[in-house]
Design a protein around this motif. Structure first.
Motif, PDB file in Angstrom:
ATOM      1  N   PHE A 152       0.700  -1.259   0.024  1.00  0.00           N
ATOM      2  CA  PHE A 152       0.042  -0.051  -0.218  1.00  0.00           C
ATOM      3  C   PHE A 152       0.872   1.378   0.034  1.00  0.00           C
ATOM      4  O   PHE A 152       0.636   2.152  -0.628  1.00  0.00           O
ATOM      5  CB  PHE A 152      -0.760   0.125   1.123  1.00  0.00           C
ATOM      6  CG  PHE A 152      -1.865   1.164   1.317  1.00  0.00           C
ATOM      7  CD1 PHE A 152      -3.101   1.460   0.655  1.00  0.00           C
ATOM      8  CD2 PHE A 152      -1.303   2.093   2.377  1.00  0.00           C
ATOM      9  CE1 PHE A 152      -3.574   2.666   0.808  1.00  0.00           C
ATOM     10  CE2 PHE A 152      -2.113   3.177   2.443  1.00  0.00           C
ATOM     11  CZ  PHE A 152      -3.280   3.600   1.803  1.00  0.00           C
ATOM     12  N   ILE A 153       2.038   1.279   0.781  1.00  0.00           N
ATOM     13  CA  ILE A 153       2.880   2.341   0.675  1.00  0.00           C
ATOM     14  C   ILE A 153       3.298   2.583  -0.683  1.00  0.00           C
ATOM     15  O   ILE A 153       3.758   3.710  -0.892  1.00  0.00           O
ATOM     16  CB  ILE A 153       3.887   2.434   2.038  1.00  0.00           C
ATOM     17  CG1 ILE A 153       3.169   2.153   3.465  1.00  0.00           C
ATOM     18  CG2 ILE A 153       4.945   3.561   2.097  1.00  0.00           C
ATOM     19  CD1 ILE A 153       3.932   1.996   4.620  1.00  0.00           C
ATOM     20  N   GLY A 154       3.850   1.441  -0.835  1.00  0.00           N
ATOM     21  CA  GLY A 154       4.438   1.525  -2.372  1.00  0.00           C
ATOM     22  C   GLY A 154       3.564   2.039  -3.481  1.00  0.00           C
ATOM     23  O   GLY A 154       4.073   3.031  -4.104  1.00  0.00           O
ATOM     24  N   GLY A 155       2.596   1.695  -3.351  1.00  0.00           N
ATOM     25  CA  GLY A 155       1.471   2.210  -4.447  1.00  0.00           C
ATOM     26  C   GLY A 155       1.172   3.690  -4.123  1.00  0.00           C
ATOM     27  O   GLY A 155       1.160   4.582  -5.195  1.00  0.00           O
ATOM     28  N   ALA A 156       1.211   4.182  -2.829  1.00  0.00           N
ATOM     29  CA  ALA A 156       1.028   5.549  -2.463  1.00  0.00           C
ATOM     30  C   ALA A 156       2.024   6.206  -3.009  1.00  0.00           C
ATOM     31  O   ALA A 156       1.903   7.444  -3.402  1.00  0.00           O
ATOM     32  CB  ALA A 156       0.895   5.641  -0.885  1.00  0.00           C
ATOM     33  N   ILE A 157       3.235   5.907  -2.866  1.00  0.00           N
ATOM     34  CA  ILE A 157       4.723   6.563  -3.366  1.00  0.00           C
ATOM     35  C   ILE A 157       4.379   7.058  -5.053  1.00  0.00           C
ATOM     36  O   ILE A 157       4.658   7.889  -5.630  1.00  0.00           O
ATOM     37  CB  ILE A 157       5.954   5.680  -3.061  1.00  0.00           C
ATOM     38  CG1 ILE A 157       6.105   5.927  -1.588  1.00  0.00           C
ATOM     39  CG2 ILE A 157       6.917   6.519  -3.891  1.00  0.00           C
ATOM     40  CD1 ILE A 157       7.245   4.874  -1.441  1.00  0.00           C
ATOM     41  N   VAL A 158       4.070   5.739  -5.786  1.00  0.00           N
ATOM     42  CA  VAL A 158       3.920   5.819  -7.198  1.00  0.00           C
ATOM     43  C   VAL A 158       2.820   6.997  -7.518  1.00  0.00           C
ATOM     44  O   VAL A 158       2.927   7.667  -8.397  1.00  0.00           O
ATOM     45  CB  VAL A 158       3.708   4.462  -7.886  1.00  0.00           C
ATOM     46  CG1 VAL A 158       3.465   4.781  -9.191  1.00  0.00           C
ATOM     47  CG2 VAL A 158       4.748   3.627  -7.537  1.00  0.00           C
ATOM     48  N   VAL A 159       1.738   6.825  -6.663  1.00  0.00           N
ATOM     49  CA  VAL A 159       0.356   7.612  -7.009  1.00  0.00           C
ATOM     50  C   VAL A 159       1.051   9.211  -6.577  1.00  0.00           C
ATOM     51  O   VAL A 159       0.625  10.165  -7.399  1.00  0.00           O
ATOM     52  CB  VAL A 159      -0.755   7.278  -6.183  1.00  0.00           C
ATOM     53  CG1 VAL A 159      -1.904   8.337  -6.233  1.00  0.00           C
ATOM     54  CG2 VAL A 159      -1.221   5.933  -6.768  1.00  0.00           C
ATOM     55  N   PHE A 160       1.616   9.174  -5.745  1.00  0.00           N
ATOM     56  CA  PHE A 160       2.174  10.559  -5.153  1.00  0.00           C
ATOM     57  C   PHE A 160       3.019  11.352  -6.391  1.00  0.00           C
ATOM     58  O   PHE A 160       2.658  12.505  -6.764  1.00  0.00           O
ATOM     59  CB  PHE A 160       3.121  10.536  -3.854  1.00  0.00           C
ATOM     60  CG  PHE A 160       3.813  11.979  -3.603  1.00  0.00           C
ATOM     61  CD1 PHE A 160       3.021  12.977  -3.120  1.00  0.00           C
ATOM     62  CD2 PHE A 160       4.889  12.017  -3.777  1.00  0.00           C
ATOM     63  CE1 PHE A 160       3.688  13.943  -2.697  1.00  0.00           C
ATOM     64  CE2 PHE A 160       5.703  13.303  -3.511  1.00  0.00           C
ATOM     65  CZ  PHE A 160       4.870  14.251  -2.871  1.00  0.00           C
ATOM     66  N   PHE A 161       4.048  10.622  -7.099  1.00  0.00           N
ATOM     67  CA  PHE A 161       4.712  11.000  -8.268  1.00  0.00           C
ATOM     68  C   PHE A 161       3.662  11.227  -9.314  1.00  0.00           C
ATOM     69  O   PHE A 161       3.935  12.266 -10.013  1.00  0.00           O
ATOM     70  CB  PHE A 161       6.001  10.252  -8.168  1.00  0.00           C
ATOM     71  CG  PHE A 161       6.960  10.509  -7.268  1.00  0.00           C
ATOM     72  CD1 PHE A 161       7.569  11.577  -7.218  1.00  0.00           C
ATOM     73  CD2 PHE A 161       7.302   9.367  -6.418  1.00  0.00           C
ATOM     74  CE1 PHE A 161       8.647  11.994  -6.212  1.00  0.00           C
ATOM     75  CE2 PHE A 161       8.276   9.756  -5.116  1.00  0.00           C
ATOM     76  CZ  PHE A 161       8.983  10.948  -5.221  1.00  0.00           C
ATOM     77  N   PHE A 219       2.276   9.302 -18.233  1.00  0.00           N
ATOM     78  CA  PHE A 219       2.079   7.920 -18.825  1.00  0.00           C
ATOM     79  C   PHE A 219       3.060   6.905 -18.612  1.00  0.00           C
ATOM     80  O   PHE A 219       3.051   5.743 -18.469  1.00  0.00           O
ATOM     81  CB  PHE A 219       1.885   8.443 -20.556  1.00  0.00           C
ATOM     82  CG  PHE A 219       0.662   9.129 -20.728  1.00  0.00           C
ATOM     83  CD1 PHE A 219      -0.464   8.927 -20.042  1.00  0.00           C
ATOM     84  CD2 PHE A 219       0.489  10.162 -21.973  1.00  0.00           C
ATOM     85  CE1 PHE A 219      -1.692   9.553 -20.468  1.00  0.00           C
ATOM     86  CE2 PHE A 219      -0.389  10.748 -22.085  1.00  0.00           C
ATOM     87  CZ  PHE A 219      -1.379  10.542 -21.416  1.00  0.00           C
ATOM     88  N   LEU A 220       4.162   7.339 -18.588  1.00  0.00           N
ATOM     89  CA  LEU A 220       5.391   6.539 -18.488  1.00  0.00           C
ATOM     90  C   LEU A 220       5.427   5.945 -17.446  1.00  0.00           C
ATOM     91  O   LEU A 220       5.760   4.830 -17.045  1.00  0.00           O
ATOM     92  CB  LEU A 220       6.848   7.349 -18.628  1.00  0.00           C
ATOM     93  CG  LEU A 220       7.904   6.669 -18.835  1.00  0.00           C
ATOM     94  CD1 LEU A 220       7.821   5.250 -19.876  1.00  0.00           C
ATOM     95  CD2 LEU A 220       9.032   7.487 -19.048  1.00  0.00           C
ATOM     96  N   LEU A 221       5.080   6.801 -16.071  1.00  0.00           N
ATOM     97  CA  LEU A 221       5.054   6.134 -14.692  1.00  0.00           C
ATOM     98  C   LEU A 221       4.109   5.274 -14.692  1.00  0.00           C
ATOM     99  O   LEU A 221       4.176   4.226 -13.804  1.00  0.00           O
ATOM    100  CB  LEU A 221       4.930   7.289 -13.877  1.00  0.00           C
ATOM    101  CG  LEU A 221       5.087   7.111 -12.337  1.00  0.00           C
ATOM    102  CD1 LEU A 221       6.344   6.554 -12.013  1.00  0.00           C
ATOM    103  CD2 LEU A 221       4.884   8.297 -11.517  1.00  0.00           C
ATOM    104  N   VAL A 264      11.732   9.113 -12.666  1.00  0.00           N
ATOM    105  CA  VAL A 264      10.761   9.279 -13.878  1.00  0.00           C
ATOM    106  C   VAL A 264      10.227  10.580 -13.926  1.00  0.00           C
ATOM    107  O   VAL A 264      10.204  11.492 -14.932  1.00  0.00           O
ATOM    108  CB  VAL A 264       9.782   8.138 -13.940  1.00  0.00           C
ATOM    109  CG1 VAL A 264       8.663   8.381 -15.277  1.00  0.00           C
ATOM    110  CG2 VAL A 264      10.519   6.705 -14.170  1.00  0.00           C
ATOM    111  N   ALA A 265       9.694  10.896 -12.677  1.00  0.00           N
ATOM    112  CA  ALA A 265       8.740  12.104 -12.278  1.00  0.00           C
ATOM    113  C   ALA A 265       9.817  13.432 -12.155  1.00  0.00           C
ATOM    114  O   ALA A 265       9.321  14.778 -12.378  1.00  0.00           O
ATOM    115  CB  ALA A 265       7.825  11.962 -11.495  1.00  0.00           C
TER     116      ALA A 265
END
Length: 536
Positions: free
Chosen positions: A35-44, A115-117, A148-149
């Motif tokens: 969940f934390i990992g997904g939150a990091i990706v969504v944040f960026f 899109f790339l992220l 990436v971001a």
């Protein structure tokens, strides 16, 4: 599997408490880690999307290259088939998709990174979190997502904001994560491994030929380990098949394969000794830490496969690094150091608990500052892009581009580049010329900035740097050719010299000089004559 067995992969026996990662409370809650990992990706992802604009403090010429490629693709041209490019077809394709959705260059660059992220983020999470303890796994995931971001190139100042160059940053992010593939996953799910590795390998091969070759080499090195052999070799086959099918369907396949071969030869061609030494010295600290952790892991775990893996991270990463412009940053060293530290942790470092606990700290010391740097750059860009006024550059479809004066020299150069483009556009408008425009330089702002149709057959980019530039010539259908003039303090750029040599015979026989401005020589295509000498 070659070498010593890796502890931590033993199946839990009936009645035995599940083993958890030493010293890591998050290991008791793998769902929380995901969940934390997904939150990091969504944040960026939100940092790239929410401003709806781009802040540009440096590298407007690189941004012009991206926008030029995206505009050409929207016009129906295919990279490498219809025009020359340095990076892969996916880079321009993502920008074209951003232009199609947003219809503004400033927003398009942010959309392209988002899109790339979206493409790579789940694969980052799968590979990092399935192989590493939660804290190192989340740091590596954050590093990859921030690369990436993050709108700065490795080794540059935090304020050198520019979303241009995202292909190279994403290339380092993907290869750093693929360096972890040599570690067997804790859950043993080969299909998820295959899907993640195949996604990153395909993205790399389509994003940049040099990084694609490096990613495939890392997977082949990982295939020396029995537990990940099927997933690694399957990912290599899937990536090559995807590129071949897409290339055959669109027509870029043969030219892109030739381009990849040229990049491979260029990477293996030694440059000036002084420059090569400078580039090694700029990454010396990373090489020392990488050699320390990697050497200890190799002594403890052994195996020719791990030696090949370390060699690919160190040498292959350097060969790709020397093709780019960035002053620092071989991120495969970071990924390789993390993999080596995890190998030491799993093997128990030969009964030396202090070494087993200390090696991951060294790898963390390499990766965490880089992740924080790029994360801070992404936050700064989102704040500046949201608040800074739009740039009045005199260009169309650039309303979403802000040029804040965070670094006055670079911001001034951005404005000067746009002003020079506007000067040539005014000349063409007065001459009532609106045909395809070819520019003897990097990046053509005239299609995106002034609505002029792009030319078929010329170059969107010439890779700068200390190595010889790469280019190939195709006949162009341009109606107008613009040649930058040298100024008092502005020598002719290498890209202009190369393109002038490539297209000089065509210019002399098929074009005529129709005027000059302060910064340009402007050539128009000769009008064909009738047999009686009158123009057709």
């Amino acid at each position: 599997m070659s070498g010593a067995p890796l502890v931590g992969l033993r199946e839990t026996q009936p009645g035995e408490r599940p083993e958890r990662m030493p010293g890591d409370a998050l290991s008791r809650a793998p769902d929380r880690t995901v969940f934390i990992g997904g939150a990091i990706v969504v944040f960026f992802l939100l940092l790239a999307l929410l401003p709806g604009r781009s802040a540009m403090v440096a590298h407007l010429d690189d941004a012009a290259v991206l926008l030029d490629e995206g505009t050409r693709i929207l016009a129906g041209l295919v990279p490498f088939r219809d025009f020359g490019a340095v990076h892969g077809p996916l880079e321009g394709g993502l920008v074209a998709l951003g232009l199609f959705v947003a219809e503004d260059a400033g927003a398009a660059l942010g959309l392209a990174t988002a899109f790339l992220l979206v493409l790579s983020g789940p694969a980052f999470g799968r590979i990092a979190l399935s192989r590493l303890p939660p804290v190192p796994g989340l740091v590596v995931l954050g590093l990859a997502a921030a690369l990436v971001a993050g709108p700065v190139n490795p080794g540059e100042s935090l304020t050198a904001l520019s979303l241009a160059g995202f292909a190279e940053r994403a290339g380092w992010a993907c290869t750093a994560v693929l360096a972890l593939m040599i570690l067997p996953p804790r859950d043993g799910c080969r299909m998820r491994d295959f899907a993640a590795a195949a996604t990153l390998a395909t993205v790399l091969c389509l994003l940049d030929a040099a990084f694609g070759l490096l990613g495939l080499a890392l997977l082949l090195a990982a295939a020396t380990e029995r537990e990940v052999r099927a997933a690694s070799l399957g990912a290599v086959a899937a990536a090559l098949a995807a590129v071949a099918l897409l290339g055959a369907a669109t027509g870029f396949g043969v030219d892109y394969a030739r381009h990849a071969a040229r990049m491979l030869r260029l990477a293996a061609t030694p440059g000036p000794l002084g420059i090569e030494i400078d580039r090694l010295l700029s990454n010396l600290a990373d090489y020392v830490l990488f050699g320390l952790v990697g050497g200890l892991a190799l002594l403890r775990a052994g195996g020719g496969g791990r030696a090949i893996h370390l060699l690919v991270c160190a040498v292959g990463g350097f060969l790709v690094f020397r093709l780019g412009q960035q002053p620092w940053g071989i991120l495969t060293l970071h990924g390789g150091a993390v993999a080596a530290a995890e190998t030491l942790r799993r093997t128990g470092a030969g009964g030396r608990p202090g070494l087993a606990a200390g090696a991951p700290l060294v790898a963390l010391a390499m990766t965490l500052p880089v992740a924080v740097h790029f994360g801070a750059a992404a936050v700064l860009h989102a704040a500046v892009a949201s608040d800074a006024p739009a740039a009045d550059l005199g260009l169309l479809r650039i309303e979403g581009l802000a040029v804040p004066d965070l670094r006055l020299a670079d911001a001034g150069e951005v404005r000067r580049t746009a002003a020079r483009a506007a000067e040539a556009a005014r000349f063409l408008q007065r001459a009532d010329i609106n045909g395809p425009v070819m520019l003897l330089d990097r990046g053509n702002l005239f299609s995106i900035g002034f609505g002029m149709p792009p030319a078929r057959g010329d170059h969107a980019d010439i890779r700068p740097g200390p190595l010889p530039p790469v280019a190939f010539r195709k006949p162009t259908d341009a109606a107008v050719i613009l040649e930058p003039k040298a100024g008092v303090e502005e020598p002719v750029r290498p890209a202009t010299l190369l393109l002038r040599d490539l297209y000089g015979p065509e210019i002399r026989t098929q074009f005529i000089l129709i005027g000059e401005t302060e910064h340009w020589r402007i050539y128009a295509r000769r009008v064909p004559e009738r047999p009686d000498g009158s123009p057709r």
